[in-house]
Enzyme design. Structure first.
Site, PDB file in Angstrom:
ATOM      1  N   GLU A  63       0.841  -1.208   0.000  1.00 50.59           N
ATOM      2  CA  GLU A  63       0.000   0.000   0.000  1.00 50.59           C
ATOM      3  C   GLU A  63       0.874   1.255   0.000  1.00 50.59           C
ATOM      4  OE1 GLU A  63      -1.947  -1.094   3.537  1.00 50.59           O
ATOM      5  OE2 GLU A  63      -3.385  -2.388   2.525  1.00 50.59           O
ATOM      6  N   ASP A  93     -10.594  -9.955   0.092  1.00 50.10           N
ATOM      7  CA  ASP A  93     -11.070 -11.324   0.366  1.00 50.10           C
ATOM      8  C   ASP A  93     -12.403 -11.200   1.084  1.00 50.10           C
ATOM      9  OD1 ASP A  93      -8.839 -10.583   2.642  1.00 50.10           O
ATOM     10  OD2 ASP A  93     -10.620 -11.486   3.511  1.00 50.10           O
TER      11      ASP A  93
HETATM   12  N1  ADE Z   1      -7.446  -7.349   5.761  1.00 50.38           N
HETATM   13  C1  ADE Z   1      -7.748  -7.891   4.569  1.00 50.38           C
HETATM   14  N2  ADE Z   1      -8.488  -8.995   4.713  1.00 50.38           N
HETATM   15  C2  ADE Z   1      -8.669  -9.161   6.047  1.00 50.38           C
HETATM   16  C3  ADE Z   1      -9.342 -10.116   6.832  1.00 50.38           C
HETATM   17  N3  ADE Z   1      -9.976 -11.134   6.261  1.00 50.38           N
HETATM   18  N4  ADE Z   1      -9.309  -9.982   8.177  1.00 50.38           N
HETATM   19  C4  ADE Z   1      -8.667  -8.950   8.758  1.00 50.38           C
HETATM   20  N5  ADE Z   1      -8.007  -8.009   8.060  1.00 50.38           N
HETATM   21  C5  ADE Z   1      -8.010  -8.107   6.713  1.00 50.38           C
END
Ligand code: ADE
Length: 236
Positions: A14, A204
């Site tokens: 990032e 995700d």
């Molecule tokens: N950042 C990106 N995906 C995440 C997740 N599943 N849990 C916590 N932080 C995250």
């Protein structure tokens, strides 16, 4: 010179995406974190990679507040999508963030996620994001990507890779996304009276596939957030 816009990012990808697009960058180390000053689309900024977690991000925001006096702090990064219809690649802009793993309930007078805050121990569960800044980010996301989700983001010191837990976060706090820095950055901003916003791209869905999807989509998502920032920063 105008006060800078502070940018707190958890991950190296990032930070790299921002620095690639930045001009006139200089750096300085505090609290073992590197703070980069420069301009983005001609606008002064200070940015740092804080590494994941609530304490890291709050420390980073505090250093920014103390040494750089930013006029606002933006927390950008990726998140797990847990809201209905929140898909990988979508953008979520927080209206507020909650520290879902702060649990003082056994003491008898606090709800889950509720903290007692300085200076008078007032109870607080939702750490607010600035509506004007967040609105501009959402408008820019809509223009660039054709959509933007706005709502609660759930922050905790846990990478969520369990669909039942994601569902619980959504049902308990009304959260659209989960991550590990938003509420703690907003917490530090609240105490320092600095407006803040939390902008996340979904990498995700916080489910069984999260550990596979996350690295695959993190870079793409980081670039998306950077592109959005470059577009909107001149209006903030
Ligand atoms: N950042 C990106 N995906 C995440 C997740 N599943 N849990 C916590 N932080 C995250």
């Amino acid at each position: 010179m105008q006060q800078p816009i502070g940018i707190v990012a958890a991950m190296r990808v990032e930070m790299e995406a921002i620095l690639e697009a930045a001009e006139q960058v200089a750096s300085q180390e505090y609290t073992s974190m590197t703070f980069y000053e420069g301009t983005l689309s001609g606008v002064p900024f200070v940015a740092a990679q804080c590494s994941p977690g609530k304490v890291n991000s709050a420390l980073c925001a505090q250093v920014m507040a103390d040494f750089y006096h930013p006029r606002m702090i933006l927390n950008i990064g990726v998140a797990g999508g847990i809201g209905k219809d929140v898909k990988i690649g979508d953008v979520v802009i927080a209206t507020a963030c909650v520290q879902y793993d702060f649990d003082g309930t056994a003491g008898g007078n606090l709800r889950l996620g509720e903290l007692e805050m300085p200076p008078d121990d007032r109870k607080m569960r939702e750490f607010p994001c600035d509506p004007e800044i967040s609105g501009k980010l959402a408008d820019a996301a809509e223009q660039l990507y054709g959509h933007a989700h706005r709502g609660m983001i759930a922050t905790g010191d846990r990478f969520v890779a369990d669909p039942a837990f994601g569902k619980w976060l959504n049902e308990t706090f009304g959260a659209l996304a989960c991550e590990m820095e938003g509420a703690s950055t907003a917490h530090a901003c609240y105490l320092n009276k600095i407006p803040c916003a939390v902008l996340r791209t979904i990498s995700d869905n916080g489910n069984d596939n999260a550990t596979v999807d996350f690295p695959a989509f993190a870079r793409e998502s980081a670039h998306k957030a950077q592109q959005l920032l470059a577009n909107v920063i001149g209006t903030l």
